[in-house]
Design an enzyme around this catalytic site. Sequence first.
Site, PDB file in Angstrom:
ATOM      1  N   GLY A 241       0.826  -1.203   0.000  1.00  0.00           N
ATOM      2  CA  GLY A 241       0.000   0.000   0.000  1.00  0.00           C
ATOM      3  C   GLY A 241       0.859   1.251   0.000  1.00  0.00           C
ATOM      4  O   GLY A 241       1.993   1.244  -0.487  1.00  0.00           O
ATOM      5  N   PRO A 243       2.996   4.595   1.660  1.00  0.00           N
ATOM      6  CA  PRO A 243       3.889   4.817   2.804  1.00  0.00           C
ATOM      7  C   PRO A 243       3.156   5.304   4.047  1.00  0.00           C
ATOM      8  O   PRO A 243       3.498   4.895   5.162  1.00  0.00           O
ATOM      9  CB  PRO A 243       4.863   5.883   2.279  1.00  0.00           C
ATOM     10  CG  PRO A 243       4.880   5.680   0.796  1.00  0.00           C
ATOM     11  CD  PRO A 243       3.473   5.288   0.439  1.00  0.00           C
ATOM     12  N   VAL A 245       0.043   4.682   5.100  1.00  0.00           N
ATOM     13  CA  VAL A 245      -0.634   3.563   5.760  1.00  0.00           C
ATOM     14  C   VAL A 245       0.387   2.548   6.247  1.00  0.00           C
ATOM     15  O   VAL A 245       0.199   1.917   7.294  1.00  0.00           O
ATOM     16  CB  VAL A 245      -1.664   2.911   4.819  1.00  0.00           C
ATOM     17  CG1 VAL A 245      -2.384   1.769   5.524  1.00  0.00           C
ATOM     18  CG2 VAL A 245      -2.671   3.941   4.336  1.00  0.00           C
ATOM     19  N   GLY A 246       1.484   2.398   5.513  1.00  0.00           N
ATOM     20  CA  GLY A 246       2.543   1.492   5.946  1.00  0.00           C
ATOM     21  C   GLY A 246       3.070   1.858   7.322  1.00  0.00           C
ATOM     22  O   GLY A 246       3.368   0.978   8.144  1.00  0.00           O
ATOM     23  N   GLU A 263       5.525  -3.301   1.196  1.00  0.00           N
ATOM     24  CA  GLU A 263       5.663  -3.030  -0.239  1.00  0.00           C
ATOM     25  C   GLU A 263       4.902  -1.748  -0.533  1.00  0.00           C
ATOM     26  O   GLU A 263       3.671  -1.751  -0.606  1.00  0.00           O
ATOM     27  CB  GLU A 263       5.118  -4.207  -1.054  1.00  0.00           C
ATOM     28  CG  GLU A 263       5.958  -5.473  -0.940  1.00  0.00           C
ATOM     29  CD  GLU A 263       7.354  -5.310  -1.510  1.00  0.00           C
ATOM     30  OE1 GLU A 263       7.550  -4.418  -2.358  1.00  0.00           O
ATOM     31  OE2 GLU A 263       8.249  -6.060  -1.110  1.00  0.00           O
ATOM     32  N   CYS A 297       2.305   0.670  -8.954  1.00  0.00           N
ATOM     33  CA  CYS A 297       3.260   1.269  -8.015  1.00  0.00           C
ATOM     34  C   CYS A 297       4.646   1.422  -8.615  1.00  0.00           C
ATOM     35  O   CYS A 297       5.425   2.261  -8.181  1.00  0.00           O
ATOM     36  CB  CYS A 297       3.322   0.455  -6.730  1.00  0.00           C
ATOM     37  SG  CYS A 297       3.854  -1.257  -6.964  1.00  0.00           S
TER      38      CYS A 297
END
Length: 522
Positions: A241, A243, A245-246, A263, A297
Amino acid sequence: MHQSLELPGQQPPGCGKCSPMGSDAGKAAGCSGGSRGSGGGIGKGPVICSAVCGNPYAGLVSHLRAAWLSGKTRPMEYRVAQLEALGRFLDEKKQDILEATAADMGKPSFEAYFTEILLCKNELNSTLNNLCHWMKDEHVDKSLVTQLDCAFIRKDPYGVVLIIAPWNYPIHLFLVPLIGAIAAGNCVVVKPSETTKNSERLIAEMLTCYLDNDCFAVVTAGVQETTRLLENKFDYIFFTGSPSVGRIVMTAAAKHLTPMTLELGGKNPCYVSDSCDVQNVARRVAWGRFFNAGQTCMAPDYVLCSVEMQEKLMPALREAITEFFGSNPRESPDFGRIVGDKQFRRIRALLCSGRVAIGGQTDEKERYIAPTVLADVLPSDPAMQEEIFGPILPIVVVANMDEAIDFINARPRPLTIYAFSCDSKVVNQVLERTSSGGFCGNDTLMHMTLTSLPFGGIGNSGLGKYHGKFTFDTFTHHRGCLHRNMGLEALNALRYPPYSQQKLGLLTATFEIKRKGMCTLL
């Protein structure tokens, strides 16, 4: 990739919802699967209550953990059977996959088959072809004192792992990690994206018909439910997803010290030197940028080139777009749509950057944005402030390769860097003087089609890697093991007190690793 998620909060007191969980391994294809509700869609079966902690997913995770502790997923025969079931899922549900992805985002059937089915089958077959070798203990070098012992690396599964997938490739980006997680012997909870409703429903209803529901579950969840899901302790988390939310997922994982793979995405630069075949560059860049309507992405996010090359590229890009999608891409069956209204409005707002040289047409009702090229874009323009994730290609003018490399290095490290030149020295210079998750010279996207190459980001673009054996290794704990002989105790006397200089000298002679000659990079 653009998702939203809340930071995990405190668990409310009281009993949570109960989670139904299936127990039949390998149900026949075509069953109705689990139902969807706020507690998540999973297989049918006995009810497991989460009254102990009040979390609606605690019972599900506990059930899978019990299955993993039983050792059910460890035998190679079991792993192979589950992987072969995934192969049947891809074969038997091919048409459903094509229809679901078309309904969600107008994905052309060619693109859907290539990315959601063919590449997944390649990953699956590569894993099945090599699993017996990957699972074997790996014997390692020993010191003089351990020559009669057994030193090896055992490939252990982590346990119960969580895979959170995005919407842009809704089948591929949950299935490829799942293949590796199963191959490594884990139990798995899969959380597909709620943004692509049709694909999510297909996964929830059909996957449970193929896999052993004691060991594998699909949870359908929105932001609030996913936040509660992350409160549970998993042994590994694999997230794809954005950055932003990461960071939230990583914060939740940190509470349990859970290892993870992120990722993510980012702005992938594409340097085009003055020495290149302009027509070939235009076709390859246009294909990579406008594939899946730009919602990839690793797509080239912007082009760096000289003002002279910009003038040459513009007609070549216009010709390539017309060749691919016709004079009116809106009518082309080979050009997709933006996944949702929110994403459409965000991407449309970026069209104010630079000047629209090609395309620029939009239709909010259809969520259509034409393949667009922006010329004379400034680093301060909106299109250069975030990952575009849509069918817009900005061109930023630089004086030369050195300036392009400085431009790239002044920004967060991207998922991929692209470089085009007929001079291989130029491509190698960009490779050697920059840092990124991956690199592709003289083409776009194609590096991710090889299961032999690791795929993953670095820094802001991700953490960890997968594809092929790298996926198996990602979901595997490499356990260092030494099995010593119970006899020959005299060999151990050197390390026991009372110490002496003589013992230290003998110990050094038996344990010391001596440096050999210099190694040369070929």
